[in-house]
Scaffold this motif. Structure first.
Motif, mmCIF file in Angstrom:
data_model
loop_
_atom_site.group_PDB
_atom_site.id
_atom_site.type_symbol
_atom_site.label_atom_id
_atom_site.label_comp_id
_atom_site.label_asym_id
_atom_site.label_seq_id
_atom_site.Cartn_x
_atom_site.Cartn_y
_atom_site.Cartn_z
ATOM 1 N N HIS A 114 0.824 -1.196 0.000
ATOM 2 C CA HIS A 114 0.000 0.000 0.000
ATOM 3 C C HIS A 114 0.873 1.268 0.000
ATOM 4 N N LEU A 115 1.923 1.215 0.823
ATOM 5 C CA LEU A 115 2.837 2.342 0.935
ATOM 6 C C LEU A 115 3.553 2.593 -0.393
ATOM 7 N N MET A 173 1.234 4.254 -2.693
ATOM 8 C CA MET A 173 1.066 5.676 -2.385
ATOM 9 C C MET A 173 2.255 6.496 -2.870
ATOM 10 N N TYR A 174 3.457 5.970 -2.610
ATOM 11 C CA TYR A 174 4.658 6.679 -3.053
ATOM 12 C C TYR A 174 4.653 6.841 -4.564
ATOM 13 N N GLN A 229 12.768 3.363 1.691
ATOM 14 C CA GLN A 229 12.300 4.735 1.488
ATOM 15 C C GLN A 229 13.048 5.412 0.348
ATOM 16 N N THR A 257 2.230 9.468 -5.770
ATOM 17 C CA THR A 257 2.686 10.838 -5.525
ATOM 18 C C THR A 257 3.805 11.235 -6.481
ATOM 19 N N LYS A 296 2.569 11.732 -9.945
ATOM 20 C CA LYS A 296 1.781 12.948 -9.994
ATOM 21 C C LYS A 296 2.685 14.186 -10.058
#
Lengths: 268, 301
Positions: A6-7, A10-11, A108, A14, A17
């Motif tokens: 999920h993370l 999301m990354y 990350q 973003t 985008k």
């Protein structure tokens, strides 16, 4: 595991985008990267019009060699942009934020940013060159070939990713590693577009054992094309790309794990 | 909660301090005194050159697991929300990262966004916000996963008066429930309002650590009382006053509060005459600090 996926989702959302916020800008920038890299190829094209072939490699075989180089870089940069820019991440203090969060640091770094323009420019060029050359170099495509090709691309991605990870790790000890990266990555990459058999032995050694670009494109291309100059090298080299990628990445990862303990934030 | 044992690092020189659970500790001192270094040592971004740092009984540099729900760090220059995200996206990312359950998270978000008032611009991206707006959202992000320890570096920068008092309210309330706060600030009235203890750093040394009252009674015990009198001027020959003067019907007395309390003085005055107005002024934290700075900190050592 589910929250990790999920993370990542999301990354990715973003980043995509923010990179494609201005559509025209995104298209033009990707195109600029594409054209910048393509100029080099066009120069070689014109040179080979005079020479016919280079140590037995004709223009289409050369383009096939290049296509592997660009395709692997295009895929690699989707994942390893964070490592490419790691130096500035450290200097700007953004790395401190990663440290303060309860997730893996490498996780990350890898998923927080992707240079989509470089990915589209390089990857697009790689695919274009592949489409131009693949039909004209006499490869008979079948299941085995295709599987070999996929594994070899994955291996090439890992090899270059490992080099990026290694160079990023050096940032922990040295503040600036850009010139080192220029020296051992970007300069060697200029050589890598050509069949390595045309070079001096010292450069060949460097391309096989130090910065193994030969495993990214030359040896895999040899498996598919079977040129005469392969007789200079052990035959096993044609099958090693995925293994070289995994081993190099593991070594770079261990070096990273070892070094990250020495990371120090700046004072104020 | 936090324990420093003879820690030296950059500006800091042999600092030992213990920060107990449930306390709000204000870290004050001039720029370059080592405040941010102390915050970074506490959260493990820096390792001490010599000495030891324990946060929640563990070495924070080696225990990154501490960050999960335990420590929240807010340092100017290390933003918690991504620039390109909208505020609510940034919070959603945090919810995922810390694995907080959805309904619980929304309950907390509702409360915080109402208190800090960032709900009205939650769909704007962070880079378009003003400094104050961003600070409110960032503070919300630092508080939302309910850490046991909150480290704040200059949380008051860019906040308006309302923001400051809301922050004070939230921190005080959280600390009643067991949260510990270590914060640096240049805003003395804010520190004075919320901090139970004050740690004063100068030139890398911890020159004072204790409550504000403690600091005052030790280094600035002189209170000033103004009394408006109806009637004749009373006589206080035998009171240990520093000085007094009369101006019309207003009497101004200054005295050492360690030697005599205001109640005693007032009682004596009321016995002799009647009074219409009284005001007592204690030196503010700000004036104590600036006074100490002028006189040099040597008397504190």
């Amino acid at each position: 595991m589910k929250d990790v996926l999920h993370l990542i989702g999301m990354y990715t959302k973003t980043t995509a985008k923010s990179w494609f916020q201005y559509r025209v800008d995104a298209v033009l920038k990707s195109l600029a990267v594409f054209l910048r890299e393509a100029t080099g190829i066009i120069v070689i094209w014109f040179t080979l019009l005079k020479f016919d072939d280079l140590n037995g490699w004709n223009i289409y075989e050369m383009l096939f060699l290049f296509s592997l180089l660009f395709l692997t870089y295009g895929i690699m940069i989707i994942f390893f942009t964070g490592l490419r820019d790691f130096g500035s991440t450290v200097r700007s203090g953004n790395f401190d934020r990663f440290i303060l969060r309860p997730r893996g640091l490498l996780f990350q770094i890898i998923f927080v940013n992707s240079d989509w323009f470089a990915a589209l420019g390089h990857g697009g060029l790689g695919i274009t060159l592949f489409l131009i050359s693949a039909g004209k170099v006499g490869i008979r495509w079948n299941m085995y070939n295709a599987v070999y090709y996929i594994f070899t691309v994955a291996g090439g991605v890992l090899i270059q990713g490992a080099v990026f990870l290694f160079l990023a790790t050096l940032n922990i000890y040295l503040l600036q590693t850009n010139s080192l990266k220029g020296l051992i990555y970007w300069n060697m990459r200029k050589f890598a577009g050509y069949p390595i058999s045309i070079f001096h032995k010292a450069i060949q050694f460097f391309m096989i054992y130090v910065m193994p670009f030969a495993f990214v494109n030359y040896f895999p291309a040899q498996y598919l094309l079977r040129k005469d100059d392969m007789s200079d090298y052990p035959e096993i080299f044609m099958y090693l790309t995925p293994a070289v990628g995994i081993v190099m990445y593991l070594i770079a990862y261990l070096f990273w794990r070892f070094s990250i303990r020495f990371y120090k934030s700046s004072g104020n | 909660m936090i324990n420093f044992e003879n820690v030296s690092k950059y500006a800091l020189n042999n600092v030992s301090i213990h920060i107990p659970k449930g306390e709000i500790v204000g870290l004050i001192g001039a720029s370059g005194a080592g405040k941010t270094t102390m915050i970074k040592l506490s959260c493990g971004l820096l390792a001490p050159e010599s000495g030891r740092v324990y946060t929640l009984d563990k070495n924070p540099v080696l225990n990154r697991k501490l960050y999960k729900n335990n420590i929240s760090t807010f340092i100017a220059g290390v933003p918690l929300l991504c620039h390109d995200d909208t505020v609510s996206q940034g919070f959603e990312l945090i919810r995922n990262m810390y694995g907080i359950e959805k309904t619980e998270f929304h309950k907390r978000y509702e409360k915080l966004s109402e208190q800090l008032d960032f709900g009205k611009y939650e769909s704007q991206s962070v880079k378009n916000l003003s400094l104050g707006q961003r600070m409110r959202a960032e503070l919300g992000a630092a508080l939302i996963y309910e850490p046991k320890l909150l480290l704040l570096d200059e949380p008051n920068v860019g906040l308006d008066e309302n923001g400051k008092s809301v922050l004070c309210e939230i921190l005080t309330e959280r600390c009643k429930n067991g949260m510990t706060v270590l914060m640096t600030s240049h805003d003395m009235s804010g520190v004075s309002k919320m901090c139970g203890r004050i740690a004063l750093l100068d030139g890398g040394k911890l020159v004072f650590y204790g409550s504000e009252d403690n600091l005052r009674s030790r280094y600035a015990p002189i209170d000033v009382m103004r009394v408006k009198i109806c009637g004749n001027i009373p006589d206080f020959e035998d009171l240990p006053l520093k000085k007094y003067f009369v101006q019309g019907d207003i009497l101004t007395l200054s005295y050492n509060s360690n030697h005599i309390t205001s109640a005693e003085i007032l009682k004596l005055i009321l016995r002799q005459t009647s009074v219409s107005e009284v005001s007592i002024r204690k030196p503010s934290l700000e004036s104590i600090i600036s006074q100490l700075k002028k006189g040099g900190y040597y008397e504190l050592y």
